[in-house]
Design a protein around this motif. Structure first.
Motif, PDB file in Angstrom:
ATOM      1  N   GLY A  37       0.761  -1.206  -0.092  1.00  0.00           N
ATOM      2  CA  GLY A  37       0.045  -0.131   0.113  1.00  0.00           C
ATOM      3  C   GLY A  37       0.719   1.324   0.000  1.00  0.00           C
ATOM      4  O   GLY A  37       2.069   1.136   0.390  1.00  0.00           O
ATOM      5  N   GLU A  38       0.279   2.278  -0.655  1.00  0.00           N
ATOM      6  CA  GLU A  38       0.896   3.543  -0.435  1.00  0.00           C
ATOM      7  C   GLU A  38       0.090   4.714   0.171  1.00  0.00           C
ATOM      8  O   GLU A  38      -1.279   4.367   0.106  1.00  0.00           O
ATOM      9  CB  GLU A  38       1.405   4.116  -2.102  1.00  0.00           C
ATOM     10  CG  GLU A  38       2.371   2.991  -2.526  1.00  0.00           C
ATOM     11  CD  GLU A  38       2.703   3.646  -4.127  1.00  0.00           C
ATOM     12  OE1 GLU A  38       2.321   4.655  -4.513  1.00  0.00           O
ATOM     13  OE2 GLU A  38       3.754   2.849  -4.537  1.00  0.00           O
ATOM     14  N   GLY A  39       0.837   5.704   0.813  1.00  0.00           N
ATOM     15  CA  GLY A  39       0.057   6.903   1.372  1.00  0.00           C
ATOM     16  C   GLY A  39       1.126   8.057   1.430  1.00  0.00           C
ATOM     17  O   GLY A  39       1.978   8.073   1.267  1.00  0.00           O
ATOM     18  N   GLY A  40       0.430   8.906   2.042  1.00  0.00           N
ATOM     19  CA  GLY A  40       0.965  10.320   2.527  1.00  0.00           C
ATOM     20  C   GLY A  40       1.731  10.339   3.721  1.00  0.00           C
ATOM     21  O   GLY A  40       2.334  11.216   4.111  1.00  0.00           O
ATOM     22  N   SER A  41       1.390   9.097   4.484  1.00  0.00           N
ATOM     23  CA  SER A  41       2.099   9.245   5.699  1.00  0.00           C
ATOM     24  C   SER A  41       2.445   7.602   5.877  1.00  0.00           C
ATOM     25  O   SER A  41       1.767   6.585   5.305  1.00  0.00           O
ATOM     26  CB  SER A  41       1.203   9.541   6.807  1.00  0.00           C
ATOM     27  OG  SER A  41       0.105   8.711   7.073  1.00  0.00           O
ATOM     28  N   LYS A  42       3.441   7.094   6.751  1.00  0.00           N
ATOM     29  CA  LYS A  42       3.664   5.837   6.873  1.00  0.00           C
ATOM     30  C   LYS A  42       2.536   5.026   7.735  1.00  0.00           C
ATOM     31  O   LYS A  42       2.037   3.896   7.183  1.00  0.00           O
ATOM     32  CB  LYS A  42       4.851   5.774   8.087  1.00  0.00           C
ATOM     33  CG  LYS A  42       6.093   6.113   7.488  1.00  0.00           C
ATOM     34  CD  LYS A  42       7.183   5.900   8.549  1.00  0.00           C
ATOM     35  CE  LYS A  42       8.623   6.409   8.120  1.00  0.00           C
ATOM     36  NZ  LYS A  42       9.841   6.135   8.767  1.00  0.00           N
ATOM     37  N   LYS A  43       1.806   5.481   8.465  1.00  0.00           N
ATOM     38  CA  LYS A  43       0.470   4.959   9.133  1.00  0.00           C
ATOM     39  C   LYS A  43      -0.483   4.828   7.992  1.00  0.00           C
ATOM     40  O   LYS A  43      -0.917   3.643   7.919  1.00  0.00           O
ATOM     41  CB  LYS A  43      -0.203   6.052  10.084  1.00  0.00           C
ATOM     42  CG  LYS A  43      -1.330   5.472  10.629  1.00  0.00           C
ATOM     43  CD  LYS A  43      -2.068   6.426  11.628  1.00  0.00           C
ATOM     44  CE  LYS A  43      -3.387   5.688  12.298  1.00  0.00           C
ATOM     45  NZ  LYS A  43      -3.990   6.875  13.461  1.00  0.00           N
TER      46      LYS A  43
END
Length: 259
Positions: free
Chosen positions: A220-226
């Motif tokens: 998964g990818e996102g704008g934060s590690k969480k």
């Protein structure tokens, strides 16, 4: 008047009258090209073959229907949740178009009574009916166009069988759930999170991978590690539900309303 007469003739006298009745019963309309819907009901295990060996089954329609359903659900969620961000919309869409949700919808619609399967369906394919639903949507798209299938899928399937409000309140901490599942089943769950390819200090992006006993099972990818880890965990949870024995990973629920 003419339409009613045509419907009566097709339902009573056409050689494909049983297929016309199936589509009318399942989705409430009369097809233009019934051959598409007949093809949508042929699982690959019951493939017919042309003289050159080309198989005739619903896999190509399934491929098309998968893309159409994702577009329709994206349209619907964009309108239904105007204040929510891309991460929320992506997660909710993933729940709705997941293999397990589509399979449950296919069963709820009654596709299990009509799909043509060799051996009566006694094989390991878990998402047979969801695949058939995708194929039927692909057939509708080719037969009636996007606007028609968009309205039908939203009004007659999503709004009838999916409780969006309840689904948005269901468990979204997939990482914690996944770790709990690993501990309960004595499996080692780890996360590997790194900067994404487009990472900059002004626009950070992260990519996370879930490892089950050292083997990657979700990303998964996102704008934060969480955010990246939650998306990776959601992906891994879905894959586990597809491959694990029935009920082994059923505590992340899909909310499908009864009629």
């Amino acid at each position: 008047m003419a339409g009613s007469i045509l419907l009566a003739l097709k339902l009573r006298w056409s050689r494909d009258r049983e297929y016309y009745k199936i589509v009318k019963h399942l989705f409430g309309f009369l097809p233009n090209n019934i051959e598409l819907y007949k093809l949508a009901l042929i699982h690959r295990s019951a493939s017919l073959f042309l003289e050159d060996g080309t198989p005739i089954n619903n896999e190509r329609l399934e491929f098309l229907g998968d893309a159409v359903i994702e577009a329709i659900v994206s349209d619907c969620l964009f309108i239904e949740f105007p204040e929510r961000d891309e991460g929320f919309l992506t997660q909710l869409r993933s729940k709705i178009v997941s293999r397990s949700t589509l399979n449950a919808l296919g069963l709820r619609l009654g596709l299990d009574r009509h799909i043509i399967v060799q051996g009566g369906g006694n094989f390991a394919q878990k998402h047979l009916y969801g695949d058939a639903l995708e194929a039927m949507v692909g057939a509708m798209y080719l037969d009636k166009g996007y606007e028609f299938v968009n309205r039908l899928f939203i009004n007659e399937i999503l709004r009838r069988y999916i409780n969006l409000s309840s689904m948005t309140r269901t468990e979204t901490d997939f990482k914690s759930r996944l770790i709990e599942w690993g501990q309960k089943n004595k499996r080692r769950i780890t996360f590997s999170t790194v900067n994404g390819e487009a990472f900059t200090s002004q626009h950070p992006t992260f990519r996370s991978a879930v490892l089950l006993d050292g083997a990657e099972i979700g990303t998964g990818e996102g704008g934060s590690k969480k955010e990246a880890e939650q998306r990776a965990a959601m992906h891994a949870a879905e894959r586990l539900r597809e491959t694990a024995p029935e009920g082994a990973f059923g505590h992340i629920e899909i909310d499908i309303e009864t009629i």
